[in-house]
Scaffold this active site. Structure first.
Site, PDB file in Angstrom:
ATOM      1  N   CYS A 133       0.835  -1.207   0.000  1.00 62.09           N
ATOM      2  CA  CYS A 133       0.000   0.000   0.000  1.00 62.09           C
ATOM      3  C   CYS A 133       0.871   1.258   0.000  1.00 62.09           C
ATOM      4  O   CYS A 133       0.558   2.246  -0.667  1.00 62.09           O
ATOM      5  CB  CYS A 133      -0.922   0.030   1.221  1.00 62.09           C
ATOM      6  SG  CYS A 133      -2.071  -1.344   1.266  1.00 62.09           S
ATOM      7  N   ARG A 177      -7.927  -4.420  -3.164  1.00 60.73           N
ATOM      8  CA  ARG A 177      -7.497  -3.248  -3.948  1.00 60.73           C
ATOM      9  C   ARG A 177      -8.483  -3.037  -5.085  1.00 60.73           C
ATOM     10  O   ARG A 177      -8.300  -3.561  -6.189  1.00 60.73           O
ATOM     11  CB  ARG A 177      -6.073  -3.468  -4.494  1.00 60.73           C
ATOM     12  CG  ARG A 177      -5.066  -3.719  -3.403  1.00 60.73           C
ATOM     13  CD  ARG A 177      -3.655  -3.926  -3.922  1.00 60.73           C
ATOM     14  NE  ARG A 177      -2.859  -4.560  -2.894  1.00 60.73           N
ATOM     15  CZ  ARG A 177      -2.318  -3.925  -1.853  1.00 60.73           C
ATOM     16  NH1 ARG A 177      -2.455  -2.622  -1.730  1.00 60.73           N
ATOM     17  NH2 ARG A 177      -1.637  -4.589  -0.942  1.00 60.73           N
TER      18      ARG A 177
HETATM   19  C1  BEZ Z   1       0.554  -4.575   1.818  1.00 58.35           C
HETATM   20  O1  BEZ Z   1       1.762  -4.751   1.871  1.00 58.35           O
HETATM   21  O2  BEZ Z   1       0.067  -3.513   1.423  1.00 58.35           O
HETATM   22  C2  BEZ Z   1      -0.347  -5.679   2.212  1.00 58.35           C
HETATM   23  C3  BEZ Z   1       0.005  -6.969   1.884  1.00 58.35           C
HETATM   24  C4  BEZ Z   1      -0.819  -8.013   2.268  1.00 58.35           C
HETATM   25  C5  BEZ Z   1      -1.979  -7.743   2.973  1.00 58.35           C
HETATM   26  C6  BEZ Z   1      -2.339  -6.439   3.243  1.00 58.35           C
HETATM   27  C7  BEZ Z   1      -1.524  -5.399   2.867  1.00 58.35           C
END
Ligand code: BEZ
EC number: 1.11.1.24
Length: 240
Positions: free
Chosen positions: A57, A140
């Protein structure tokens, strides 16, 4: 088995392409918003992310923030959402600016609003919670909404997959080009590539198409025409 799943998860409603964007009021990092009314006249990308202070993110927010001006030039505003609270959002965005460097980007300020959605009210309205992926995080999701508040494209990615922001920009330009020039855009289209002339609705039109020297028809149903890059970008970027 089917019944078990129904009992485990409430039925998820998801808006569809062509629907009016569901309305909501929300608190964001840039103050309150009334969606989509506040965005009338602009394209808007409403997107969700799973959680603040997570690496994928963070890379996405930095990339989107670095491209915000480019989207603004295409009359497109950005609105983010996660089911974290406002103070978490503020702390995360401050950390990004102060500490994170990624692919040559640093000191990145996120100026577009990030919605706090602790109750998941907005996320549920937009089908951003997909319980078999994660019941406590939004996936997402990306909603492209036109200046009249109509959903024009929806793209979903799972938690592990960071989005391709060049593709999101390509979509916003292609949607506007299709509207402006009454054409469709073929696979992998980019401004400057030939565009697709809509299907012939009658035998007469099909015949005219085949004889029109501005249109290149491989067969009556597969016709393209030239649309130069400057014409596309002038029309789309001038509408800001
Ligand atoms: C992230 O790194 O944004 C992420 C990865 C897995 C689950 C939730 C967020």
């Amino acid at each position: 088995m089917e019944q078990d799943q129904d009992q485990e998860h409430e039925v998820i409603s998801m808006p569809r392409i062509g629907d009016a964007a569901p309305e909501f009021k929300a608190v964001t990092t840039q103050g309150e918003i009334n969606f989509p009314a506040d965005y009338k006249g602009s394209w808007v990308i409403l997107f969700s992310h799973p959680a603040d202070f997570t690496p994928v993110c963070t890379s996405e927010f930095m990339t989107f923030a670095a491209m915000e001006e480019k989207f603004a030039e295409a009359n497109c505003k950005l609105v983010g959402l996660s089911i974290d609270g406002l103070y978490s959002h503020i702390a995360w965005l401050r950390t990004i600016k102060e500490k994170i460097e990624y692919k040559g980007m640093k000191n990145i300020e996120v100026n577009f609003p990030l919605i706090e959605d602790i109750t998941m009210e907005v996320a549920k309205k937009y089908g951003m919670i997909q319980p078999n992926e994660d019941s406590t995080k939004a996936v997402r999701a990306v909603f492209f909404i036109d200046p009249k508040g109509i959903i024009r494209t929806i793209i979903y990615y799972p938690l592990s997959l960071g989005r391709n922001f060049d593709e999101l920009y390509r979509v916003i330009i292609a949607l506007q080009a299709a509207d402006e020039f009454d054409v469709a855009t073929p696979a992998d289209w980019r401004p400057g590539d030939d565009v697709i002339v809509g299907p012939a609705g009658s035998c007469g039109t099909a015949k005219d198409r085949m004889e029109d020297s501005d249109i290149d028809c491989k067969d009556w149903f597969f016709c393209t025409k030239k649309l130069d890059k400057e014409t596309v970008l002038d029309r789309v970027l001038r509408k800001k």
